[in-house]
Design a protein around this motif. Structure first.
Motif, PDB file in Angstrom:
ATOM      1  N   ALA A 127      14.588  -6.647  20.230  1.00  0.00           N
ATOM      2  CA  ALA A 127      13.424  -7.156  20.971  1.00  0.00           C
ATOM      3  C   ALA A 127      12.262  -6.172  20.876  1.00  0.00           C
ATOM      4  N   HIS A 128      12.540  -4.884  20.991  1.00  0.00           N
ATOM      5  CA  HIS A 128      11.497  -3.853  20.908  1.00  0.00           C
ATOM      6  C   HIS A 128      10.846  -3.859  19.524  1.00  0.00           C
ATOM      7  N   LEU A 129      11.649  -3.954  18.479  1.00  0.00           N
ATOM      8  CA  LEU A 129      11.107  -4.013  17.123  1.00  0.00           C
ATOM      9  C   LEU A 129      10.222  -5.244  16.948  1.00  0.00           C
ATOM     10  N   GLY A 130      10.640  -6.362  17.535  1.00  0.00           N
ATOM     11  CA  GLY A 130       9.833  -7.577  17.468  1.00  0.00           C
ATOM     12  C   GLY A 130       8.501  -7.397  18.163  1.00  0.00           C
ATOM     13  N   GLN A 131       8.501  -6.726  19.314  1.00  0.00           N
ATOM     14  CA  GLN A 131       7.251  -6.466  20.042  1.00  0.00           C
ATOM     15  C   GLN A 131       6.309  -5.588  19.230  1.00  0.00           C
ATOM     16  N   GLY A 135       6.047  -5.772  16.091  1.00  0.00           N
ATOM     17  CA  GLY A 135       5.637  -6.529  14.919  1.00  0.00           C
ATOM     18  C   GLY A 135       6.479  -6.274  13.691  1.00  0.00           C
ATOM     19  N   TYR A 136       7.631  -5.663  13.875  1.00  0.00           N
ATOM     20  CA  TYR A 136       8.519  -5.346  12.753  1.00  0.00           C
ATOM     21  C   TYR A 136       9.950  -5.794  13.062  1.00  0.00           C
ATOM     22  N   PRO A 137      10.154  -7.104  13.274  1.00  0.00           N
ATOM     23  CA  PRO A 137      11.499  -7.577  13.606  1.00  0.00           C
ATOM     24  C   PRO A 137      12.443  -7.409  12.416  1.00  0.00           C
ATOM     25  N   PRO A 138      13.726  -7.228  12.689  1.00  0.00           N
ATOM     26  CA  PRO A 138      14.695  -7.144  11.586  1.00  0.00           C
ATOM     27  C   PRO A 138      14.673  -8.436  10.773  1.00  0.00           C
ATOM     28  N   PRO A 139      14.743  -8.333   9.449  1.00  0.00           N
ATOM     29  CA  PRO A 139      14.675  -9.533   8.610  1.00  0.00           C
ATOM     30  C   PRO A 139      15.982 -10.319   8.530  1.00  0.00           C
TER      31      PRO A 139
END
Length: 131
Positions: free
Chosen positions: A87-91, A93-97
């Motif tokens: 969730a933090h990575l998504g916030q 702007g770099y969500p896991p692919p």
């Protein structure tokens, strides 16, 4: 065996021509400010179990540090809650692919920083809630 070098410390450094973008990414990812910090020159983050330096290469050396895929080096973060890390990575702007994978040692995902460096977020089996 030859000469024995006595190391005081070892840490990871990243070269970034887009210095401020990378510094801001890691400041937000790690939720700490760099210290020391010299704008457009060098930033250092000290987090539990990690010391990360970011530097802007001199123009005469920039070609040595051009991105060429993620390479074989990964920066691995062991976390207590993988879903929160995702969730933090998504916030940022770099969500896991890709989806979470399960290995013998726990669960993990790959993500990538703005330079394309591979980040592995790992949750050990001991940290995974039992159902």
């Amino acid at each position: 065996m030859g000469i024995k070098v006595k190391y005081q410390a070892a840490f990871v450094t990243l070269a970034a021509t887009n210095f401020e973008e990378i510094v801001q990414f890691y400041a937000q990812l790690l939720a700490i400010a760099p210290n020391p910090y010299r704008p457009e020159v060098y930033a250092e983050f000290a987090a539990p179990g990690l010391k990360l330096g970011i530097f802007k290469p001199k123009p005469s050396h920039e070609s040595e540090f051009l991105p060429q895929g993620s390479g074989s080096l990964s920066l691995c973060f062991e976390v207590t809650n993988l879903e929160e890390a995702i969730a933090h990575l998504g916030q940022l702007g770099y969500p896991p692919p890709a989806a979470i994978t399960t290995a013998s040692h726990g669960r993990e995902i790959y993500a990538y920083d703005p330079l394309g460096n591979r980040l592995i977020f790992h949750q050990s089996l001991e940290q995974v809630p039992k159902n």
